[in-house]
Scaffold this active site. Structure first.
Site, short mmCIF file in Angstrom:
data_model
loop_
_atom_site.label_atom_id
_atom_site.label_comp_id
_atom_site.label_asym_id
_atom_site.label_seq_id
_atom_site.Cartn_x
_atom_site.Cartn_y
_atom_site.Cartn_z
N ASP A 104 10.59 -3.47 4.75
CA ASP A 104 11.81 -2.66 4.76
C ASP A 104 13.02 -3.42 5.27
O ASP A 104 14.16 -3.12 4.92
CB ASP A 104 11.61 -1.39 5.59
CG ASP A 104 10.75 -0.42 4.81
OD1 ASP A 104 9.50 -0.55 4.86
OD2 ASP A 104 11.32 0.43 4.10
N LYS A 140 6.11 -0.26 7.03
CA LYS A 140 5.51 1.02 7.41
C LYS A 140 4.65 0.91 8.65
O LYS A 140 3.89 -0.06 8.80
CB LYS A 140 4.70 1.53 6.22
CG LYS A 140 3.95 2.83 6.41
CD LYS A 140 4.81 3.97 6.92
CE LYS A 140 6.02 4.23 6.06
NZ LYS A 140 7.00 5.14 6.72
N ARG A 196 18.44 7.29 6.02
CA ARG A 196 17.30 6.62 6.68
C ARG A 196 17.82 5.29 7.25
O ARG A 196 18.58 4.59 6.59
CB ARG A 196 16.15 6.37 5.70
CG ARG A 196 15.52 7.66 5.17
CD ARG A 196 14.25 7.38 4.41
NE ARG A 196 13.14 7.06 5.31
CZ ARG A 196 11.96 6.61 4.89
NH1 ARG A 196 11.75 6.41 3.59
NH2 ARG A 196 11.00 6.35 5.74
N GLY A 230 10.60 3.84 -0.32
CA GLY A 230 10.36 2.43 -0.58
C GLY A 230 11.72 1.75 -0.62
O GLY A 230 12.66 2.25 -1.28
N ALA A 231 11.83 0.62 0.09
CA ALA A 231 13.14 0.01 0.33
C ALA A 231 13.97 -0.21 -0.95
O ALA A 231 15.13 0.25 -1.02
CB ALA A 231 12.96 -1.27 1.12
O1 MRU Z 1 8.64 5.47 4.55
P1 MRU Z 1 8.52 4.75 3.25
O2 MRU Z 1 7.46 5.32 2.36
O3 MRU Z 1 9.85 4.61 2.55
O4 MRU Z 1 8.05 3.28 3.64
C1 MRU Z 1 7.91 2.33 2.62
C2 MRU Z 1 7.38 1.03 3.06
O5 MRU Z 1 7.15 0.79 4.23
C3 MRU Z 1 7.21 -0.01 1.99
O6 MRU Z 1 6.16 -0.87 2.30
C4 MRU Z 1 8.50 -0.85 1.89
O7 MRU Z 1 9.62 -0.01 1.76
C5 MRU Z 1 8.46 -1.77 0.74
S1 MRU Z 1 8.57 -0.99 -0.83
C6 MRU Z 1 8.60 -2.19 -2.03
#
Ligand code: MRU
Length: 350
Positions: free
Chosen positions: A242, A253, A93, A51-52
């Site tokens: 993200d 995502k 990442r 999550g970002a």
């Molecule tokens: O691959 P991830 O689980 O890190 O992807 C996360 C997402 O796409 C979330 O929607 C995004 O980071 C927002 S979290 C507040």
């Protein structure tokens, strides 16, 4: 309900980072300790922390851990090590800009203090900065929740994708903060959580978070969203982000773009909930957002069982880009950005 402590710094400058290992949820709730930069890199890479906003906080603490190996060293060794750990964490990442935002913020702080403070004093200031990022994120979640809750009405059905909850942030999330705040304001929502192939953040994390807080959540497979919308069950889509480009194009995502197209076809508004640290105003539009490609085995051998023939070609982008024209509003801690235009974004975020 006890709040989740997704990340926690234990101790002082010589301390360590403690994380909820999200790869084990919902079956096991286990916290792990990261004593050095490599364990933080691995935790980010393998989505133990994800999550970002949470990735940004983890990276900030990761820098502090990396600098522990040069305690007492001279300035040249300190800044060499700072560059080394920053470069390493930057390679964990590529899509969530919060990672790079946090690394830059610590780097800028260190350089600003370089002329006047000793390396050990700078290391202490960087831990304070990482803690500040962590605290700001808590406040950000509450503000996003407050602004976003006003967009939803009592009794509505809402759909979310992936996990933008407490597990993805320092407090109770971005997209999920909107649901939590609306509920705290007395509204009842019927929340549909997309399972979110291939790593199932929606099923494993969002459904778990919403259920433990007593919200009404129904889990669906990603491929069911169109039918659920057609049946009139959804009045709004709310997701996290993200990276948001200067024109409002939003990476989130994989699957979010598809959901936004379906929502447009059904006349349903799409809201993106994200802090200002998720905006990347150096990028003019979504075409320039780097999209992470992940291991094919996440698709062919998900969760320990082979589900595709050996050797089959696989394409596994972890994110997609939803064009700004499909987004009704972006909810950030400073308020609601609507319409989603370059000008309005520059006004609020710039
Ligand atoms: O691959 P991830 O689980 O890190 O992807 C996360 C997402 O796409 C979330 O929607 C995004 O980071 C927002 S979290 C507040």
């Amino acid at each position: 309900m006890k709040d989740l402590e997704t990340l926690r710094w234990i101790g002082d400058v010589d301390g360590r980072l403690r994380l909820i290992d999200q790869t084990l949820l919902p079956v096991e709730f286990t916290e792990i300790e990261c004593p050095d930069v490599e364990t933080v890199w691995e935790a980010i890479r393998s989505l133990r922390v994800r999550g970002a906003p949470a990735i940004g906080i983890a990276a900030a603490y990761g820098v502090c851990l990396g600098l522990q190996t040069v305690a007492g060293a001279d300035a040249a060794a300190f800044f060499r090590r700072l560059d080394e750990v920053t470069d390493r964490l930057a390679q964990s990442r590529p899509t969530a800009v919060n990672l790079f935002w946090a690394l830059k913020r610590l780097g800028d702080k260190a350089r600003a203090l370089g002329g006047s403070k000793s390396p050990d004093e700078i290391a202490a200031a960087l831990l304070a900065e990482a803690r500040a990022i962590h605290d700001e994120d808590r406040r950000m979640c509450r503000e996003i929740g407050r602004h976003g809750a006003a967009l939803l009405e009592d009794g509505q059905g809402v759909l979310t994708h992936c996990n933008a909850g407490g597990l993805a942030t320092a407090d109770y999330g971005t997209a999920l903060a909107v649901f939590f705040a609306a509920t705290e304001a007395g509204k009842t929502l019927h929340i549909y959580a997309d399972e979110t192939r291939p790593l199932l953040q929606g099923a494993r994390l969002t459904a778990w978070e919403l259920q433990r807080r007593g919200l009404d959540v129904t889990l669906i497979c990603d491929s069911m969203a169109a039918q659920v919308m057609r049946e009139g069950r959804i009045q709004a889509v709310v997701t996290g982000a993200d990276r948001i480009a200067a024109n409002g194009d939003t990476a989130n995502k994989i699957g979010t773009y598809g959901v936004a197209l379906l929502a447009a076809a059904h006349g349903i508004p799409v809201y993106i909930a994200a802090p200002t640290s998720t905006f990347d105003l150096s990028i003019p539009n979504g075409d320039a957002i780097p999209i992470e490609q992940r291991d094919p085995r996440e698709i062919t051998h998900g969760f320990g069982r082979q589900t595709a023939p050996e050797g089959v070609k696989v394409y596994n982008p972890a994110f997609d880009v939803t064009p700004a024209r499909l987004i009704a509003a972006i909810i950030c801690e400073r308020g609601v950005i609507r319409p989603v235009t370059r000008e309005r974004i520059a006004e609020v975020v710039g």
